[in-house]
Design a protein around this motif. Structure first.
Motif, short mmCIF file in Angstrom:
data_model
loop_
_atom_site.label_atom_id
_atom_site.label_comp_id
_atom_site.label_asym_id
_atom_site.label_seq_id
_atom_site.Cartn_x
_atom_site.Cartn_y
_atom_site.Cartn_z
N ARG A 28 12.35 4.74 -22.80
CA ARG A 28 11.72 3.53 -23.35
C ARG A 28 12.78 2.54 -23.86
O ARG A 28 12.62 1.32 -23.76
CB ARG A 28 10.77 3.92 -24.48
N LEU A 29 13.90 3.06 -24.34
CA LEU A 29 14.98 2.22 -24.85
C LEU A 29 15.95 1.76 -23.75
O LEU A 29 16.86 1.00 -24.02
CB LEU A 29 15.74 2.95 -25.95
N GLY A 30 15.74 2.25 -22.50
CA GLY A 30 16.55 1.75 -21.39
C GLY A 30 17.39 2.76 -20.64
O GLY A 30 18.03 2.42 -19.65
N MET A 31 17.44 4.02 -21.10
CA MET A 31 18.17 5.03 -20.36
C MET A 31 17.46 5.28 -19.03
O MET A 31 16.24 5.27 -18.97
CB MET A 31 18.26 6.34 -21.15
N LYS A 32 18.23 5.50 -17.97
CA LYS A 32 17.65 5.73 -16.65
C LYS A 32 17.80 7.21 -16.29
O LYS A 32 18.89 7.77 -16.41
CB LYS A 32 18.31 4.85 -15.60
N VAL A 33 16.69 7.81 -15.84
CA VAL A 33 16.69 9.21 -15.42
C VAL A 33 15.99 9.30 -14.07
O VAL A 33 14.85 8.85 -13.93
CB VAL A 33 15.97 10.12 -16.45
N GLY A 34 16.66 9.89 -13.09
CA GLY A 34 16.12 10.02 -11.75
C GLY A 34 15.05 11.09 -11.63
O GLY A 34 14.63 11.69 -12.62
N GLU A 35 14.66 11.36 -10.42
CA GLU A 35 13.62 12.35 -10.11
C GLU A 35 14.21 13.75 -10.00
O GLU A 35 15.37 13.91 -9.61
CB GLU A 35 12.95 11.99 -8.78
N GLY A 36 13.40 14.75 -10.34
CA GLY A 36 13.76 16.13 -10.11
C GLY A 36 14.89 16.66 -10.97
O GLY A 36 15.57 17.61 -10.58
N CYS A 37 15.10 16.09 -12.12
CA CYS A 37 16.17 16.54 -13.01
C CYS A 37 15.71 17.73 -13.85
O CYS A 37 14.53 17.87 -14.15
CB CYS A 37 16.60 15.41 -13.94
N SER A 38 16.66 18.56 -14.23
CA SER A 38 16.41 19.67 -15.15
C SER A 38 17.29 19.44 -16.37
O SER A 38 18.49 19.70 -16.34
CB SER A 38 16.75 21.00 -14.47
N ILE A 39 16.69 18.91 -17.41
CA ILE A 39 17.42 18.61 -18.65
C ILE A 39 16.94 19.59 -19.70
O ILE A 39 15.78 19.55 -20.12
CB ILE A 39 17.22 17.14 -19.06
N GLN A 40 17.83 20.47 -20.12
CA GLN A 40 17.48 21.58 -20.99
C GLN A 40 17.39 21.16 -22.46
O GLN A 40 17.90 20.12 -22.85
CB GLN A 40 18.52 22.70 -20.83
N PRO A 41 16.74 21.99 -23.27
CA PRO A 41 16.59 21.67 -24.70
C PRO A 41 17.94 21.54 -25.40
O PRO A 41 18.90 22.20 -25.05
CB PRO A 41 15.83 22.89 -25.25
N GLY A 42 17.97 20.66 -26.37
CA GLY A 42 19.15 20.49 -27.20
C GLY A 42 20.19 19.54 -26.66
O GLY A 42 21.22 19.34 -27.28
N VAL A 43 19.93 18.93 -25.49
CA VAL A 43 20.88 17.95 -24.97
C VAL A 43 20.86 16.74 -25.90
O VAL A 43 19.80 16.31 -26.36
CB VAL A 43 20.51 17.53 -23.53
N VAL A 44 22.03 16.20 -26.20
CA VAL A 44 22.13 15.04 -27.08
C VAL A 44 22.58 13.84 -26.26
O VAL A 44 23.63 13.87 -25.64
CB VAL A 44 23.12 15.30 -28.24
N PHE A 45 21.74 12.81 -26.27
CA PHE A 45 22.08 11.54 -25.64
C PHE A 45 22.43 10.56 -26.74
O PHE A 45 21.85 10.60 -27.83
CB PHE A 45 20.89 11.00 -24.84
N VAL A 59 19.67 16.15 -11.04
CA VAL A 59 20.78 16.48 -11.95
C VAL A 59 20.32 17.61 -12.87
O VAL A 59 19.18 17.62 -13.33
CB VAL A 59 21.19 15.24 -12.78
N THR A 60 21.22 18.55 -13.15
CA THR A 60 20.96 19.60 -14.13
C THR A 60 21.90 19.37 -15.31
O THR A 60 23.11 19.22 -15.12
CB THR A 60 21.20 21.00 -13.54
N ILE A 61 21.32 19.35 -16.52
CA ILE A 61 22.12 19.25 -17.74
C ILE A 61 21.74 20.45 -18.61
O ILE A 61 20.59 20.58 -19.03
CB ILE A 61 21.89 17.92 -18.48
N ALA A 62 22.70 21.34 -18.84
CA ALA A 62 22.48 22.58 -19.58
C ALA A 62 22.35 22.32 -21.08
O ALA A 62 22.67 21.22 -21.56
CB ALA A 62 23.62 23.55 -19.28
N PRO A 63 21.89 23.32 -21.83
CA PRO A 63 21.64 23.14 -23.26
C PRO A 63 22.85 22.64 -24.05
O PRO A 63 23.99 23.04 -23.78
CB PRO A 63 21.25 24.55 -23.73
#
Length: 186
Positions: A28-45, A59-63
């Motif tokens: 909502r604030l403007g970050m772009k995220v593609g399709e089919g990503c696996s973003i795990q809990p605890g990721v800090v943006f 894209v996969t982003i681990a915890p």
């Protein structure tokens, strides 16, 4: 009664602190995220500059990985905060607790090892690790190594994963077979 109310309040505060800001808020604030990503809990943006972060498809982003678009260490030195885009291209993998610094692009299909601090862009198809992260090998060489290893290592099916509730016997079998080597879930 008061204790239960306090425990409930603590759990709600903990939930707010840990879970309140999630992908929908960043997008909502403007970050772009593609399709089919696996973003795990605890990721800090980087909430304060999340519109400078772009994540490709699959894209996969681990915890507990960190993606930072600003570096305020320059503020006390020169009076300005350094900012830069963070781009994670398609099919990249970011390991657990990796830190991606401002101005970094992680190339298509690249792998960032767990715990790495990435201060420079990562070429497509490279595997990087360390602090600061350096190229370890290329994805093609790593794939060949894995294919050789999988044929000579213990293999386990999904019955050995938490999603299938493995028996104590299966867990013990895994522990025994992995005593001195790696194995694979197939």
């Amino acid at each position: 009664m008061i204790g239960r109310i306090l425990n409930f309040a603590r759990s709600r505060i903990r939930k707010w602190l840990l879970e309140e800001k999630w992908l929908e808020d960043y997008i909502r604030l403007g970050m772009k995220v593609g399709e089919g990503c696996s973003i795990q809990p605890g990721v800090v943006f980087d909430y304060s500059h999340c519109w400078l972060i772009e994540i490709g498809n699959s894209v996969t982003i681990a915890p507990e990985a960190y993606l930072l678009a600003h570096d305020a260490s320059s503020k006390s030195l020169v009076g300005f905060t350094k900012i830069g885009r963070v781009v994670i291209e398609d099919n990249a993998f970011i390991g657990a607790r990796a830190i991606i610094m401002p101005g970094v692009t992680v190339g298509e299909g690249a792998i960032v090892a767990a715990g790495s601090v990435v201060t420079k862009s990562v070429p497509a198809g490279a595997i990087v690790g360390g602090n600061p992260a350096k190229v370890i090998t290329l994805l093609s060489d790593y794939k060949d190594k894995l294919l050789t290893s999988v044929n000579t290592s213990p293999q386990f099916d999904l019955a050995y994963t938490l999603s299938q509730c493995p028996t104590l016997e299966k867990k013990q079998e895994m522990i025994t077979k992995l005593q001195n080597n790696m194995g694979y879930i197939v």
